[in-house]
Scaffold this motif. Structure first.
Motif, PDB file in Angstrom:
ATOM      1  N   ALA A  85      60.591 -36.390   3.402  1.00  0.00           N
ATOM      2  CA  ALA A  85      60.671 -37.653   4.144  1.00  0.00           C
ATOM      3  C   ALA A  85      60.127 -38.825   3.322  1.00  0.00           C
ATOM      4  O   ALA A  85      60.623 -39.938   3.423  1.00  0.00           O
ATOM      5  CB  ALA A  85      59.913 -37.540   5.461  1.00  0.00           C
ATOM      6  N   GLY A 114      62.871 -40.327   1.710  1.00  0.00           N
ATOM      7  CA  GLY A 114      64.016 -40.592   2.570  1.00  0.00           C
ATOM      8  C   GLY A 114      64.933 -39.404   2.742  1.00  0.00           C
ATOM      9  O   GLY A 114      66.062 -39.556   3.209  1.00  0.00           O
ATOM     10  N   ILE A 115      64.478 -38.198   2.388  1.00  0.00           N
ATOM     11  CA  ILE A 115      65.318 -37.006   2.481  1.00  0.00           C
ATOM     12  C   ILE A 115      65.163 -36.376   3.865  1.00  0.00           C
ATOM     13  O   ILE A 115      64.048 -36.085   4.298  1.00  0.00           O
ATOM     14  CB  ILE A 115      64.926 -35.984   1.395  1.00  0.00           C
ATOM     15  N   PRO A 116      66.290 -36.165   4.575  1.00  0.00           N
ATOM     16  CA  PRO A 116      66.230 -35.585   5.922  1.00  0.00           C
ATOM     17  C   PRO A 116      65.632 -34.181   5.941  1.00  0.00           C
ATOM     18  O   PRO A 116      65.580 -33.491   4.923  1.00  0.00           O
ATOM     19  CB  PRO A 116      67.697 -35.529   6.346  1.00  0.00           C
TER      20      PRO A 116
END
Lengths: 229, 287
Positions: free
Chosen positions: B28, B31-33
């Motif tokens: 996160a 920005g990685i789900p």
């Protein structure tokens, strides 16, 4: 700027600040985030940061209550924000900024006036979200605040520099998107082949540098340059 | 002893097939789900049956039509949706655990109930992990989804086993419309009338549903202003300015600007992940 804690589930809650996003608030957020990550690393499952909140996921209900009991004793000064400024080249040619002319017209500006207003601030990186490698920037001039498109574009090209609401940002990869596209950067903003897939950090700043279409097409080095001030 | 890696060949692979595990917790900050199995409950149960590590990578199916051939003996579990299953063209009556011999061809037919089926294998599928997860995602794993002719690698099990008494997978837990949920971070911004409407309405799943989110048909009229962008999670329910309700699922971005009105329990997320287009749900608030 002492946050309060909103308990949302037995293992999940948020640090809440009621202020608007500013450098000062970001300094406090980073101070709390760093403190919690280093002092509660055994019991914290995950932390996520936004403009005015930090969400905390705990490994079990007891660890959240333990944290809550200690929170009132945690009073931190703001973290000093980084002096690093990343130079991000942007080509504002309408070939790459397909919404530039329409957006300028809607604001009674010439395209070059709009570009000048966009280039003027040095933007602060607050956190990453939306897409891998997408950083949220604070500092867009209110003159350029624009509601998102009512119908999002299916495929915004990677590197697109865009305006949506009161924010500006760069699409790191192809994606659907509802922001107005005013230019494109030749840099790479996300690479999962690297141990750390992004080059920027929360608290650092970004300065857009205009380049022309020929420079854009001939751009070789996809990593950014930075200065410190 | 010659150890030859097993290969599972996807002879036919329907759309919506991907490798998934518990997901990425530490992405996160970039920005990685989260990614990971949509129905974590079924995924975990399958790995438990196989005595796997909890994060062993499984194949997530969201449509019928998979045809898969195994080059080496192995033990697999099929948990989640209740699907018609054939092994070498013979119907399998209880597919929760299946002992596979080299050359076997497994086929997944119609889903009788449920929307996601997990094909787990003893030891898990062997893939490169990124941030401790093997979950497929665009720009993170290459490829980012699975397709016909792909090969999946696994450690073979020496010989087919006599499984003895097999557990029978039941699906009644996801057939109720009830979805348990906590109040979201922005719940208090809603009017009392909106809150009551959300708690009393029977919502239906729209066709705008995928691994990023599940949009509901019924609107809840809404005059809330857009908020500063703040964290969201799988199971966060957003209310858009147009009154649409979107339940964020495993591949959703890690932050969002719409009011976050509810936060589903993990069980609630698993139940929702098993609902089909047009099925009904009701939110049940937990204190």
């Amino acid at each position: 700027m002492i946050p309060h804690y909103q308990l949302l589930s037995p293992t999940f809650g948020e640090l809440v600040w009621d202020q608007h996003p500013t450098d000062e608030l970001l300094g406090f957020q980073l101070a709390y985030l760093t403190y919690i990550q280093s002092n509660f690393s055994d019991t914290l499952a995950e932390a996520r940061q936004g403009f005015t909140r930090i969400s905390l996921v705990w490994k079990n209900p007891k660890t959240q209550l333990d944290f809550l009991a200690q929170l009132k004793n945690i009073k931190l000064p703001p973290m000093e924000l980084s002096t690093t400024i990343w130079q991000v080249p942007v080509c504002y040619d309408p070939e790459y900024g397909q919404d530039l002319n329409v957006l300028a017209e809607s604001k009674n500006l010439s395209s070059s006036e709009l570009i000048q207003i966009h280039l003027e601030p040095i933007y602060r990186i607050h956190f990453f979200g939306f897409l891998p490698g997408f950083f949220y920037l604070n500092g867009l001039s209110p003159l350029l605040h624009t509601p998102r498109k009512s119908v999002p574009m299916i495929a915004v090209p990677p590197g697109s520099v865009a305006i949506g609401g009161n924010q500006t940002g760069i699409y790191p990869m192809q994606s659907p998107g509802g922001w107005h596209i005013i230019g494109r950067s030749p840099l790479a903003f996300f690479d999962s082949k690297q141990p750390i897939p992004v080059w920027a950090k929360a608290g650092e700043r970004v300065q857009f540098v205009p380049i022309n279409a020929t420079q854009f097409r001939n751009w070789k080095d996809t990593s950014p340059k930075s200065t410190s001030q | 002893m010659i150890e030859v890696l097993g290969k599972a060949k996807l002879l036919r692979c329907p759309p919506g097939t991907s490798l998934q595990d518990e997901g990425r917790l530490s992405g996160a900050q970039y920005g990685i789900p989260s990614s990971g199995a949509m129905d974590q409950k079924s995924f975990r149960w399958a790995n438990h049956l196989l005595k796997n590590k909890s994060n062993a990578v499984a194949l997530e199916l969201s449509q019928p039509g998979l045809q898969i051939q195994f080059t080496q003996a192995c033990l697999i579990a099929l948990i989640g949706a209740n699907a018609l299953v054939n092994l070498n063209q013979n119907k399998v009556s209880n597919s929760s655990l299946i002992s596979i011999t080299a050359g076997d061809i497994l086929e997944i037919g119609a889903f009788l109930s449920g929307s996601r089926l997990y094909l787990c294998i003893q030891g898990g599928f062997q893939v490169e992990r990124y941030l401790e997860s093997g979950s497929d995602f665009e720009s993170i794993t290459f490829p980012s989804k699975r397709s016909t002719h792909d090969l999946l690698t696994y450690f073979p099990y020496p010989q087919a086993q006599n499984l003895g008494a097999k557990p029978k997978w039941v699906t009644s837990w996801f057939e109720s419309p009830k979805i348990e949920t906590y109040r979201g971070a922005d719940w208090e911004l809603l009017s009392l009338a909106q809150q009551e409407l959300i708690c009393s309405t029977t919502f239906h799943l729209s066709k705008f549903s995928n691994r990023m989110g599940i949009q509901l048909e019924e609107l809840v009229s809404n005059q809330l202003e857009e908020l500063p962008t703040n964290p969201v999670f799988p199971g966060t329910v957003q209310l858009t300015p147009g009154g649409k309700i979107i339940v964020l699922m495993r591949d959703a971005g890690v932050t969002g600007g719409y009011p976050r009105i509810l936060q589903l329990t993990e069980e609630g997320q698993s139940i929702l992940a098993q609902k089909k287009l047009g099925e009904s749900i009701r939110f049940q608030l937990l204190e």
